[in-house]
Enzyme design. Structure first.
Site, short mmCIF file in Angstrom:
data_model
loop_
_atom_site.label_atom_id
_atom_site.label_comp_id
_atom_site.label_asym_id
_atom_site.label_seq_id
_atom_site.Cartn_x
_atom_site.Cartn_y
_atom_site.Cartn_z
N THR A 44 -8.62 -13.03 -6.40
CA THR A 44 -9.05 -13.22 -7.78
C THR A 44 -8.49 -14.50 -8.43
O THR A 44 -9.11 -15.11 -9.28
CB THR A 44 -8.21 -11.93 -8.75
OG1 THR A 44 -8.90 -10.77 -8.00
CG2 THR A 44 -8.68 -12.01 -10.14
N TYR A 58 -16.18 -9.05 -11.23
CA TYR A 58 -16.29 -10.61 -10.96
C TYR A 58 -16.36 -10.94 -9.58
O TYR A 58 -16.15 -9.88 -8.94
CB TYR A 58 -15.03 -11.19 -11.66
CG TYR A 58 -13.79 -10.70 -11.13
CD1 TYR A 58 -13.21 -11.09 -9.97
CD2 TYR A 58 -12.88 -9.99 -11.86
CE1 TYR A 58 -11.98 -10.65 -9.45
CE2 TYR A 58 -11.86 -9.18 -11.61
CZ TYR A 58 -11.36 -9.91 -10.26
OH TYR A 58 -10.06 -9.03 -9.66
N THR A 124 -4.46 -9.97 -4.91
CA THR A 124 -3.39 -9.06 -5.27
C THR A 124 -3.35 -7.75 -4.42
O THR A 124 -2.32 -7.11 -4.25
CB THR A 124 -3.18 -8.66 -6.68
OG1 THR A 124 -4.50 -8.11 -6.95
CG2 THR A 124 -2.97 -9.91 -7.46
N ASP A 125 -4.57 -7.28 -3.77
CA ASP A 125 -4.68 -5.81 -3.25
C ASP A 125 -3.71 -6.00 -2.13
O ASP A 125 -3.35 -4.78 -1.90
CB ASP A 125 -6.16 -5.84 -2.96
CG ASP A 125 -6.87 -5.65 -4.22
OD1 ASP A 125 -6.64 -5.40 -5.45
OD2 ASP A 125 -8.26 -5.55 -4.17
N LYS A 197 1.89 -3.06 -5.39
CA LYS A 197 0.93 -3.00 -6.57
C LYS A 197 1.11 -1.73 -7.04
O LYS A 197 0.79 -0.74 -6.47
CB LYS A 197 -0.44 -3.73 -6.02
CG LYS A 197 -1.43 -3.81 -7.29
CD LYS A 197 -2.65 -4.58 -6.83
CE LYS A 197 -3.56 -4.78 -7.94
NZ LYS A 197 -4.74 -5.35 -7.45
N GLU A 319 12.70 16.51 7.16
CA GLU A 319 11.43 17.57 7.19
C GLU A 319 10.97 17.54 8.64
O GLU A 319 10.02 18.47 8.79
CB GLU A 319 10.57 16.89 6.46
CG GLU A 319 10.78 16.98 4.61
CD GLU A 319 11.01 18.56 4.27
OE1 GLU A 319 10.15 19.36 4.76
OE2 GLU A 319 11.89 19.01 3.28
#
Ligand code: SIN
Length: 362
Positions: A44, A58, A124-125, A197, A319
């Site tokens: 971006t 965009y 950024t992803d 993120k 666990e």
């Protein structure tokens, strides 16, 4: 015993003082500006929208590195900047091959005396994944800073220019040396290991959650307050210089009513490792999931128990009976970062004790 300095020592101190006054350090290490190379990969920060109010829908990765640099003339005051377009992609398309190519280029550049630091512009992803990969394989103490933006370059209040300015300032700073790979957005410096993120669209999206971010960018300089204790860059055992590919490792996501279909599919596809993003403390659903993972392990697949929760340590033998089942736990790494460490671990060994040691080291 205290002795008085003789006249030669006083003269030498006077000369050193004059030399310092004569060569003011404008910025970075040594006299003059630091040399920072910007490697552009898309995202971006290089995106464009139809109008100035287009902040969703965009197109990412359209503006080239030369224009990104031109758009921030202030960069010239903080570093000698060079740009290189490595990729032009949205970061969901980042993959193992891109990481290997990028890491090799970063190592090549940082080995040069005329490069003081690297900035990588990135979507950024998956910025946190690229950052952690590089944190484990860059072989230099020189700063590597990854930067993105949440608003495209054409938007009102685009965050790319100030983020890029901060990233270049940080990459050229003395303070950033030896701190591992860092992610800078929104005036915050996050360490590669812990950053993630957390918001789909907000400019204030990056968090290191409970472990905390490292510091701020303010007044044209970094302010550091904390550091991760985990090893990185020159102190890791990983070397990508001769690697052409990485072992296939995938993530299966845990949820109520989960079935074993994805686990069996990954095993049939020949995966070398599976990271299970378990519920809670990395819990495995019974009877569907645990037996499938046990079978996978018996076929040689390395199993890492991680958690989808986002905070906290996945307790070994908590666990699941990890010692008996020969499973590894991810410590505090989120599943997408556990996948990266497991891939790199598998380039060195398939011994689960060794791999567990790596998860407690990095
Ligand atoms: C991407 O990750 O390439 C698109 C989203 C962004 O950069 O914020």
């Amino acid at each position: 015993m205290k002795t008085n300095p003789n006249c030669y020592q006083l003269f030498a101190a006077f000369c050193m003082g004059l030399a310092l006054l004569a060569s003011p350090v404008a910025f970075g290490r040594g006299p003059g500006l630091a040399n920072v190379t910007i490697l552009a990969t898309g995202g971006t920060i290089a995106g464009t929208g139809a109008t100035s109010t287009t902040t969703v829908g965009y197109t990412a990765a359209t503006v080239g590195v030369a224009r990104l640099i031109e758009a921030v003339p202030e960069l010239k005051k903080v570093a000698n900047v060079k740009g290189e377009q490595v990729f032009q992609i949205a970061s969901e398309n980042m993959n193992n091959d891109s990481w290997l190519k990028l890491a090799k280029r970063v190592n090549e550049l940082l080995a040069q005396d005329d490069v003081d630091g690297i900035v990588i512009t990135h979507g950024t992803d998956t910025i946190e994944e690229t950052a952690y990969f590089l944190n484990l394989v860059v072989k230099s103490r020189k700063p590597v800073v990854i930067v993105g933006a949440m608003r495209p370059s054409t938007a009102i209040s685009a965050d790319g220019p100030v983020n890029l300015y901060n990233a270049v300032t940080l990459a050229g700073s003395e303070e950033a040396v030896g701190k591992g790979v860092m992610v800078v957005l929104n005036d915050q410096i996050n360490g590669a290991r812990d950053v993630t993120k957390t918001n789909t669209a907000n400019a204030d999206t990056f968090r290191s959650w409970e472990l905390g971010f490292l510091g701020y960018m303010q007044d044209n300089r970094p302010h550091f307050y904390r550091l991760s204790t985990r090893k990185h860059t020159v102190d890791t055992e990983f070397d990508v210089s001769k690697l052409e590919s990485l072992p296939q490792v995938d993530i299966v996501y845990g949820y109520a009513n989960m079935n074993r279909i994805p686990i069996d599919a990954f095993v049939a596809a020949g995966d070398k490792g599976i990271v299970h993003a378990g519920v809670g403390d990395g819990s495995l659903a019974r009877p569907a999931v645990e037996p499938a993972l046990i079978e996978a392990r018996k076929k040689g697949v390395i199993i890492v128990r991680s958690s989808r929760v986002g905070n906290g340590i996945v307790a070994r033998n908590g666990e699941a009976k990890d010692d008996d089942l020969d499973f590894v736990v991810s410590d505090t790494l989120n599943p997408q970062k556990a996948r990266i460490l497991l891939m790199l671990a598998l380039t060195k060994t398939s011994d689960t004790k060794e791999i567990q040691r790596m998860f407690y080291t990095y």
